[in-house]
Scaffold this motif. Structure first.
Motif, PDB file in Angstrom:
ATOM      1  N   PHE A  49       1.381 -12.014  -0.237  1.00 59.39           N
ATOM      2  CA  PHE A  49       0.646 -10.344   0.398  1.00 59.39           C
ATOM      3  C   PHE A  49       2.561  -9.796   0.049  1.00 59.39           C
ATOM      4  O   PHE A  49       2.072  -8.920  -0.663  1.00 59.39           O
ATOM      5  CB  PHE A  49       0.312  -9.905   1.799  1.00 59.39           C
ATOM      6  CG  PHE A  49       0.458  -8.418   1.966  1.00 59.39           C
ATOM      7  CD1 PHE A  49      -0.012  -7.247   2.052  1.00 59.39           C
ATOM      8  CD2 PHE A  49       1.966  -8.434   2.613  1.00 59.39           C
ATOM      9  CE1 PHE A  49       0.413  -6.367   2.401  1.00 59.39           C
ATOM     10  CE2 PHE A  49       2.196  -7.405   3.283  1.00 59.39           C
ATOM     11  CZ  PHE A  49       0.575  -5.942   3.362  1.00 59.39           C
ATOM     12  N   PHE A  69       2.600  -6.378  -2.442  1.00 56.80           N
ATOM     13  CA  PHE A  69       2.870  -5.475  -2.476  1.00 56.80           C
ATOM     14  C   PHE A  69       4.193  -5.302  -2.757  1.00 56.80           C
ATOM     15  O   PHE A  69       4.516  -3.720  -2.975  1.00 56.80           O
ATOM     16  CB  PHE A  69       3.354  -5.700  -0.630  1.00 56.80           C
ATOM     17  CG  PHE A  69       3.249  -4.219   0.842  1.00 56.80           C
ATOM     18  CD1 PHE A  69       2.482  -2.962   0.485  1.00 56.80           C
ATOM     19  CD2 PHE A  69       4.763  -4.336   0.410  1.00 56.80           C
ATOM     20  CE1 PHE A  69       3.060  -1.951   1.274  1.00 56.80           C
ATOM     21  CE2 PHE A  69       5.729  -2.656   1.261  1.00 56.80           C
ATOM     22  CZ  PHE A  69       4.509  -2.235   1.661  1.00 56.80           C
ATOM     23  N   VAL A  81      -3.720  -1.276   1.750  1.00 53.68           N
ATOM     24  CA  VAL A  81      -2.741  -2.662   1.974  1.00 53.68           C
ATOM     25  C   VAL A  81      -3.126  -3.034   3.584  1.00 53.68           C
ATOM     26  O   VAL A  81      -2.914  -4.520   3.751  1.00 53.68           O
ATOM     27  CB  VAL A  81      -1.472  -1.375   1.991  1.00 53.68           C
ATOM     28  CG1 VAL A  81      -0.309  -2.601   2.934  1.00 53.68           C
ATOM     29  CG2 VAL A  81      -0.931  -0.968   1.379  1.00 53.68           C
ATOM     30  N   SER A  82      -3.990  -1.719   4.539  1.00 56.06           N
ATOM     31  CA  SER A  82      -4.003  -2.297   5.471  1.00 56.06           C
ATOM     32  C   SER A  82      -5.006  -3.109   5.146  1.00 56.06           C
ATOM     33  O   SER A  82      -4.657  -4.714   6.234  1.00 56.06           O
ATOM     34  CB  SER A  82      -5.093  -1.728   6.352  1.00 56.06           C
ATOM     35  OG  SER A  82      -4.105  -0.137   6.521  1.00 56.06           O
ATOM     36  N   ALA A 124      -3.142  -6.860   4.430  1.00 60.41           N
ATOM     37  CA  ALA A 124      -2.019  -7.287   5.914  1.00 60.41           C
ATOM     38  C   ALA A 124      -3.300  -7.950   6.538  1.00 60.41           C
ATOM     39  O   ALA A 124      -2.896  -8.807   7.205  1.00 60.41           O
ATOM     40  CB  ALA A 124      -1.661  -5.641   5.946  1.00 60.41           C
ATOM     41  N   GLY A 170       0.656  -3.233   8.146  1.00 63.41           N
ATOM     42  CA  GLY A 170      -0.643  -2.543   6.755  1.00 63.41           C
ATOM     43  C   GLY A 170      -0.218  -1.755   6.841  1.00 63.41           C
ATOM     44  O   GLY A 170       0.657  -0.833   6.208  1.00 63.41           O
TER      45      GLY A 170
END
Length: 412
Positions: free
Chosen positions: A205, A209, A239-240, A243, A253
């Motif tokens: 991640f 990211f 992104v959430s 995460a 996230g």
């Protein structure tokens, strides 16, 4: 027999109607702005208060289907809110005043964190009902300590605006301190949530990211602002999701999604309006959802005593840290108390932080309730404690003959 849709709308009537009536008719704005009243009403509508007084009514209105629908709105609301908080972090000014910012922010965070950690150890010694089933002692102590150290940047902005300080040198200083602490809060949360069983996913991640954030910057520079808003919503959701998939929680996230974005990509007036609309139309549902998670299984007296202990650690630690910073940096008389009380605003970010700890079973529902009460009490103390000190401070600054001390002074 009422349908699920009708019950859902009854719940929404309570979410928006009850806090507004209390706030407007009770004229609570001085010590409890509407957002704080909404949090309190969420607690009152929860199982510990309404559920205990009228269990049948509570079970009927807040059925599993209604709660599920409310939770969906609450999740998206808090993701949007945390995303905006991440965007609004301004580290450029913090870097230009790095000595003052670093010393103050570290002491304003470190002292209440230490006091909160000591309070957490006392709770562990008290009994095992406060720690969550999935937590190790260090996770519990670190999480509770950081909960006592949090300053809610969005509520702080609201209070500074109310006090006429938002665009003043003192207000900008306080925002610098709170912004740096905001980053530390999420960093500690990520550490607490570190999952050794999913460490590989978390490494993937972080690498992915970083690469995606670089690509986002390249894209955002090439598109118009109206397109940036749509791309931002896609970015936030992606992104959430990533995460949460790796075990860091979707709220972490959401914050990271905003933190890597440049606030200059958006018109400031539009961003302010967007934050206002999220607070007005969506966040009250999150407050109710939070209130529905409160529990008093250890007894009301025990929960209130725990809340009082945490409040003492939070307020005392923050004031001690800021006063020490003021001595080291040579601030004017009275500035430390003023800044220390302004940084007491905890509602929203602390509640979001506590929700994550509860989701990950680091804390128990009873301690979650105690943290919620502590956050509300700390926030409600801010304006009544700041207003008279601010009036006295403004009175002192009207005397031009008074000497101005050191780099920490308001006067520039």
């Amino acid at each position: 027999m009422l349908t699920t849709t009708e019950l859902y709308l009854i719940a929404m009537l309570a979410v928006f109607g009850l806090p507004y009536l209390v706030w407007r008719l009770g004229r609570t704005d001085y010590y409890a702005p509407l957002v704080v009243v909404q949090i309190v009403c969420g607690i009152l509508l929860g199982p510990g208060i309404l559920g205990a007084a009228l269990p049948e009514l509570h079970a009927t209105v807040f059925s599993p289907a209604v709660i599920s629908a409310l939770n969906g709105i609450a999740w998206w609301a808090v993701m949007l809110f945390v995303w905006v908080a991440g965007i609004e972090l301004d580290l450029h000014e913090a870097w230009s005043q790095r000595r003052d910012t670093a010393v103050t922010a570290s002491l304003a965070l470190g002292m209440p964190l230490l006091a909160g950690a000591i309070a957490a150890l006392a709770l562990l010694a008290w009994g095992g009902g406060w720690i969550g089933p999935a937590a190790s002692p260090w996770q519990f102590v670190s999480g509770v300590g950081m909960a006592c150290a949090v300053t809610a940047l969005p509520i702080l902005i609201l209070f500074l605006e109310k006090l006429g300080l938002l665009r003043q040198p003192l207000g900008q200083r306080v925002l610098r301190y709170a912004s740096l602490d905001d980053i530390a809060v999420w960093a500690v949360l990520a550490l607490v949530l570190l999952d050794w069983q999913r460490i590989g996913r978390q490494a993937v991640f972080l690498v992915g990211f970083s690469l995606a954030a670089w690509m986002l910057h390249a894209l955002m520079r090439r598109i118009e602002e109206r397109d940036r808003w749509f791309v931002s919503m896609i970015w936030l959701a992606a992104v959430s999701l990533a995460a949460d998939w790796c075990g860091l929680h979707f709220m972490v996230g959401a914050f990271l999604a905003g933190a890597v974005m440049d606030s200059r990509w958006f018109d400031q007036a539009r961003m302010d309006l967007f934050r206002h609309h999220v607070l007005l139309a969506l966040m009250p549902v999150f407050f109710l959802s939070t209130g529905l998670r409160t529990h008093w299984s250890m007894g009301g007296a025990a929960v209130l005593m725990a809340a009082a202990l945490l409040l003492l650690a939070s307020v005392g630690g923050k004031l001690a840290g800021v006063h020490l910073a003021g001595r080291l940096l040579g601030w004017r008389r009275g500035e430390a108390a003023l800044i220390g009380w302004l940084l007491q605003t905890k509602a929203l970010i602390m509640i979001i932080f506590a929700n994550v700890l509860l989701d990950k079973q680091v804390i128990s529902p009873d301690l979650f309730t105690a943290l919620l009460l502590m956050a509300v009490a700390s926030t409600m103390l801010t304006i009544p404690m700041v207003a008279p000190r601010l009036a006295a401070h403004r009175g002192e600054t009207e005397h031009p003959a008074r000497p101005v001390a050191g780099p920490g002074s308001m006067e520039r």
